[in-house]
Design an enzyme around this catalytic site. Sequence first.
Site, mmCIF file in Angstrom:
data_model
loop_
_atom_site.group_PDB
_atom_site.id
_atom_site.type_symbol
_atom_site.label_atom_id
_atom_site.label_comp_id
_atom_site.label_asym_id
_atom_site.label_seq_id
_atom_site.Cartn_x
_atom_site.Cartn_y
_atom_site.Cartn_z
ATOM 1 N N ARG A 108 0.840 -1.202 0.000
ATOM 2 C CA ARG A 108 0.000 0.000 0.000
ATOM 3 C C ARG A 108 0.875 1.252 0.000
ATOM 4 O O ARG A 108 0.567 2.255 -0.621
ATOM 5 C CB ARG A 108 -0.944 -0.010 1.211
ATOM 6 C CG ARG A 108 -1.696 1.306 1.378
ATOM 7 C CD ARG A 108 -2.935 1.218 2.279
ATOM 8 N NE ARG A 108 -2.844 0.304 3.374
ATOM 9 C CZ ARG A 108 -2.178 0.533 4.517
ATOM 10 N NH1 ARG A 108 -1.528 1.675 4.700
ATOM 11 N NH2 ARG A 108 -2.168 -0.372 5.469
ATOM 12 N N TYR A 131 -18.148 16.759 -13.720
ATOM 13 C CA TYR A 131 -18.566 15.362 -13.858
ATOM 14 C C TYR A 131 -19.575 15.022 -12.738
ATOM 15 O O TYR A 131 -19.383 15.418 -11.582
ATOM 16 C CB TYR A 131 -17.320 14.466 -13.790
ATOM 17 C CG TYR A 131 -17.622 13.013 -13.590
ATOM 18 C CD1 TYR A 131 -18.380 12.311 -14.525
ATOM 19 C CD2 TYR A 131 -17.172 12.332 -12.470
ATOM 20 C CE1 TYR A 131 -18.676 10.971 -14.334
ATOM 21 C CE2 TYR A 131 -17.463 10.995 -12.279
ATOM 22 C CZ TYR A 131 -18.215 10.324 -13.215
ATOM 23 O OH TYR A 131 -18.513 9.001 -13.021
ATOM 24 N N ASP A 150 -9.241 19.271 -13.155
ATOM 25 C CA ASP A 150 -9.529 17.938 -13.687
ATOM 26 C C ASP A 150 -9.216 18.003 -15.176
ATOM 27 O O ASP A 150 -9.939 18.619 -15.956
ATOM 28 C CB ASP A 150 -11.009 17.593 -13.431
ATOM 29 C CG ASP A 150 -11.358 16.187 -13.921
ATOM 30 O OD1 ASP A 150 -10.638 15.666 -14.791
ATOM 31 O OD2 ASP A 150 -12.369 15.636 -13.445
ATOM 32 N N LYS A 199 -9.472 7.036 -18.598
ATOM 33 C CA LYS A 199 -9.809 7.614 -19.889
ATOM 34 C C LYS A 199 -8.577 7.655 -20.808
ATOM 35 O O LYS A 199 -8.019 6.633 -21.107
ATOM 36 C CB LYS A 199 -10.447 8.985 -19.656
ATOM 37 C CG LYS A 199 -11.531 8.995 -18.547
ATOM 38 C CD LYS A 199 -12.661 8.078 -18.871
ATOM 39 C CE LYS A 199 -13.823 7.998 -17.913
ATOM 40 N NZ LYS A 199 -13.735 8.211 -16.523
HETATM 41 C C1 LIG Z 1 -14.052 14.375 -16.127
HETATM 42 C C2 LIG Z 1 -14.070 13.213 -15.192
HETATM 43 N N1 LIG Z 1 -13.481 13.305 -13.996
HETATM 44 C C3 LIG Z 1 -13.482 12.282 -13.115
HETATM 45 C C4 LIG Z 1 -14.112 11.092 -13.413
HETATM 46 C C5 LIG Z 1 -14.128 9.969 -12.402
HETATM 47 O O1 LIG Z 1 -13.211 8.987 -12.754
HETATM 48 P P1 LIG Z 1 -13.369 7.418 -12.413
HETATM 49 O O2 LIG Z 1 -14.594 6.929 -13.113
HETATM 50 O O3 LIG Z 1 -12.094 6.821 -12.909
HETATM 51 O O4 LIG Z 1 -13.510 7.311 -10.931
HETATM 52 C C6 LIG Z 1 -14.741 10.938 -14.659
HETATM 53 C C7 LIG Z 1 -15.416 9.686 -14.996
HETATM 54 O O5 LIG Z 1 -16.113 9.575 -15.978
HETATM 55 C C8 LIG Z 1 -14.728 12.026 -15.568
HETATM 56 O O6 LIG Z 1 -15.319 11.952 -16.763
#
Ligand SMILES: Cc1ncc(COP(=O)(O)O)c(C=O)c1O
Length: 385
Positions: free
Chosen positions: A52, A104, A176, A201
Amino acid sequence: MKLPKNARFSTVCIHAGQEPDPSTGALITPIFQTSTYKQDALGQHKGYEYARTQNPTRSALEGNLAAIEGGRAAFAFASGMSATSAIAARLASGDHVVVTDNTYGGTFRLFDKVLTRYGMQFSYVDTSDLAATEKAMTAKTKLVFIETPTNPVLRLTDIAAVAKIAHDRGAILAVDNTFASPCLQRPLALGADLVMHSTTKYLNGHSDSLGGCVIANRDEDIEWLGFIQNGAGAVLSPFDSWLVLRGTKTMALRMVQHSANGQALAEFLESHPNVTKAIYPGLSSHPQHDLARRQMPNGYGGMLSFEVESFERARQVLNRFKLMALAESLGGVETLVCHPASMTHASVPPERRAAIGLSDSLIRISAGIEDIEDLKADLDQALQA
Ligand SMILES: Cc1ncc(COP(=O)(O)O)c(C=O)c1O
């Protein structure tokens, strides 16, 4: 093997953070699938005690991600949401956060349904409006958390301008950068303090791993993120770390094709008689196209959205795709379509969705890297319903 100090971006993506395995010469960093490490003597070890806390595959990925985003350190988490949680864990009860209103849906859910229970306060603001952003700052604002381009209405925020607003008020800026990828947008170079990604992604890029990361520059953030990564324990597994490391090697190449396909599909949709609106930062009709050209100089990415006449019509179109898969997520080599109002953003109340321009007739596309003619043909047949 030595990565030159002035190595260019795609070279950094392929090599940074990795050395051939010293015991075998294996070129590719092995998957160190171990939970613990034998120590040489009491108090003497090779820098690894427990998985971890440290894992060599994860460390290689973290070195790679830090170099790619131009940061001093990176921390890999089990999901994008756990990466965002690690940033939020910097806050204490009573602290205030200014957040992009069209963030998101999962980020909104974490802030609105979980963190408010611990006394943190969130203001959701259209951060593309700098005056509104400045106005939302209070004496208690510790963090500005922005997403640009936003998911799914692709609104842009001027990162450098918002970094200044945050810093002038003693707050830090987290971006983000999932939608753009570091190939197209470099928030740390524009003044942000923290960058996060859902590595699920574009960084991984093959729709076969779930993960997240935070990249930091300031000593206090680096110290805290290392502490919370081990303390809360939402670490990325060795296998997922290996998958993302493999993904970043081809990211520069993939993003060129994602952007080319995104642009071509957006132009196709904009001129299609059955489409009422096409949204893509690379279209000159996008209200912030000038900012996109400045802030995303290498391309506008693979994310685009469009509207049709009604929800019923959107349902028909979505059910007719053959090559494009109806699925959540984005950033993989294969093209995906989704209905944000009922899928990715179902956790956002309808009145909030309406306020940010996310209508029930909006369809989101994550353009993959297939041949553009095949994608256009599928889109065209779906729209003919
Ligand atoms: C712009 C954005 N930020 C954060 C996330 C969250 O990521 P995760 O699904 O890997 O937890 C997503 C998920 O679709 C996203 O599109």
